[in-house]
Scaffold this motif. Structure first.
Motif, mmCIF file in Angstrom:
data_model
loop_
_atom_site.group_PDB
_atom_site.id
_atom_site.type_symbol
_atom_site.label_atom_id
_atom_site.label_comp_id
_atom_site.label_asym_id
_atom_site.label_seq_id
_atom_site.Cartn_x
_atom_site.Cartn_y
_atom_site.Cartn_z
ATOM 1 N N ILE A 57 15.850 35.139 69.651
ATOM 2 C CA ILE A 57 15.800 33.939 70.482
ATOM 3 C C ILE A 57 14.482 33.947 71.232
ATOM 4 O O ILE A 57 14.087 34.964 71.792
ATOM 5 N N THR A 58 13.817 32.805 71.268
ATOM 6 C CA THR A 58 12.540 32.693 71.963
ATOM 7 C C THR A 58 12.777 32.345 73.428
ATOM 8 O O THR A 58 13.610 31.494 73.754
ATOM 9 N N ILE A 59 12.060 32.978 74.307
ATOM 10 C CA ILE A 59 12.135 32.716 75.745
ATOM 11 C C ILE A 59 11.045 31.706 76.086
ATOM 12 O O ILE A 59 9.886 31.869 75.711
ATOM 13 N N THR A 60 11.428 30.646 76.821
ATOM 14 C CA THR A 60 10.450 29.624 77.195
ATOM 15 C C THR A 60 9.573 30.119 78.336
ATOM 16 O O THR A 60 9.841 31.163 78.943
ATOM 17 N N THR A 119 17.864 29.211 74.644
ATOM 18 C CA THR A 119 18.846 28.279 74.106
ATOM 19 C C THR A 119 19.726 29.050 73.140
ATOM 20 O O THR A 119 19.230 29.739 72.252
ATOM 21 N N LEU A 120 21.037 28.953 73.333
ATOM 22 C CA LEU A 120 21.979 29.626 72.443
ATOM 23 C C LEU A 120 22.381 28.663 71.327
ATOM 24 O O LEU A 120 22.627 27.489 71.567
#
Length: 83
Positions: free
Chosen positions: A4-7, A13-14
């Motif tokens: 998952i990419t961190i903003t 976002t899951l």
């Protein structure tokens, strides 16, 4: 395992399938617990209900209330195998 990419705001976002697995929907809350080894446990928030909301839950339209004595009679018959 999916990454998952961190903003830039630190948000994630899951994916829908993960939310479905948790049984959560838009507006629901989730709980996070930090584990000692650097992992995080995620689970749906436990909803605390009130007994007032439960009272009368099984009552059907037009059904008269039953007394404690009537309840006890049905319970006794159930334990005796008569129902």
């Amino acid at each position: 395992m999916n990454a998952i990419t961190i903003t830039s705001k630190g948000q994630i976002t899951l994916r829908k399938e993960l939310l479905a697995h948790l049984g959560v929907h838009p507006g629901d809350k989730i709980e996070l617990e930090k584990l000692p080894d650097g992992r995080v446990e995620i689970r749906p928030e436990k909803k605390a209900g009130k007994i007032d909301a439960f009272c009368g839950f099984l009552k059907r339209e037009g059904q008269k209330p039953i007394s404690i004595e009537e309840m006890n009679e049905v319970i006794e018959k159930g334990w005796a195998g008569e129902l």
